[in-house]
Design a protein around this motif. Sequence first.
Motif, PDB file in Angstrom:
ATOM      1  N   TYR A  56       8.332   1.603   7.476  1.00 11.94           N
ATOM      2  CA  TYR A  56       7.931   0.585   8.439  1.00 11.94           C
ATOM      3  C   TYR A  56       7.069   1.245   9.510  1.00 11.94           C
ATOM      4  CZ  TYR A  56       8.214  -2.998  11.990  1.00 11.94           C
ATOM      5  OH  TYR A  56       7.881  -3.948  12.920  1.00 11.94           O
ATOM      6  N   TYR A  58       4.241   0.361   7.872  1.00  9.84           N
ATOM      7  CA  TYR A  58       3.373   0.343   6.695  1.00  9.84           C
ATOM      8  C   TYR A  58       3.905   1.316   5.657  1.00  9.84           C
ATOM      9  CZ  TYR A  58       0.312  -1.714  10.169  1.00  9.84           C
ATOM     10  OH  TYR A  58      -0.194  -2.510  11.152  1.00  9.84           O
ATOM     11  N   SER A  60       4.010   4.411   3.334  1.00 10.29           N
ATOM     12  CA  SER A  60       3.392   5.713   3.590  1.00 10.29           C
ATOM     13  C   SER A  60       3.519   6.611   2.365  1.00 10.29           C
ATOM     14  CB  SER A  60       4.010   6.382   4.819  1.00 10.29           C
ATOM     15  OG  SER A  60       5.360   6.684   4.594  1.00 10.29           O
ATOM     16  N   GLY A  78       0.518   6.607   6.802  1.00  7.54           N
ATOM     17  CA  GLY A  78       0.798   5.217   6.465  1.00  7.54           C
ATOM     18  C   GLY A  78      -0.507   4.462   6.325  1.00  7.54           C
ATOM     19  N   GLY A  80      -2.274   1.302   6.839  1.00  2.32           N
ATOM     20  CA  GLY A  80      -2.276   0.010   7.512  1.00  2.32           C
ATOM     21  C   GLY A  80      -3.406  -0.856   6.989  1.00  2.32           C
TER      22      GLY A  80
END
Length: 107
Positions: A56, A58, A60, A78, A80
Amino acid sequence: MNREEQLACIKERCSTGRLRWTQHIMTRLIQRNISIKDVVYALSAGEIIEEYPTDYPYPSCLILGCSIAGHSLHIVCGIGPEELYLITAYYPDSAVWSADFKERKSD
């Protein structure tokens, strides 16, 4: 997104400068004497060795690349919607990782 698509996205965001340098990675780079140029260089030619799809905010992954001087470098990032979030970077420890730094040793 499969691994190949993730890697293409990572490389594209590096080449266009769409990188979000978190406070955490900046602290770790200073502590570990890793340059921003080394991180970008490693991401540009690296490979995904682990994925963390439930991270969290995104998903990764862990990238294995090399510094400009040729030292193995691990980077967690990550992906996004618009930027690549750089989370941490470190030189892998041979006591924890296999000789090629691609797999964790079992206990």
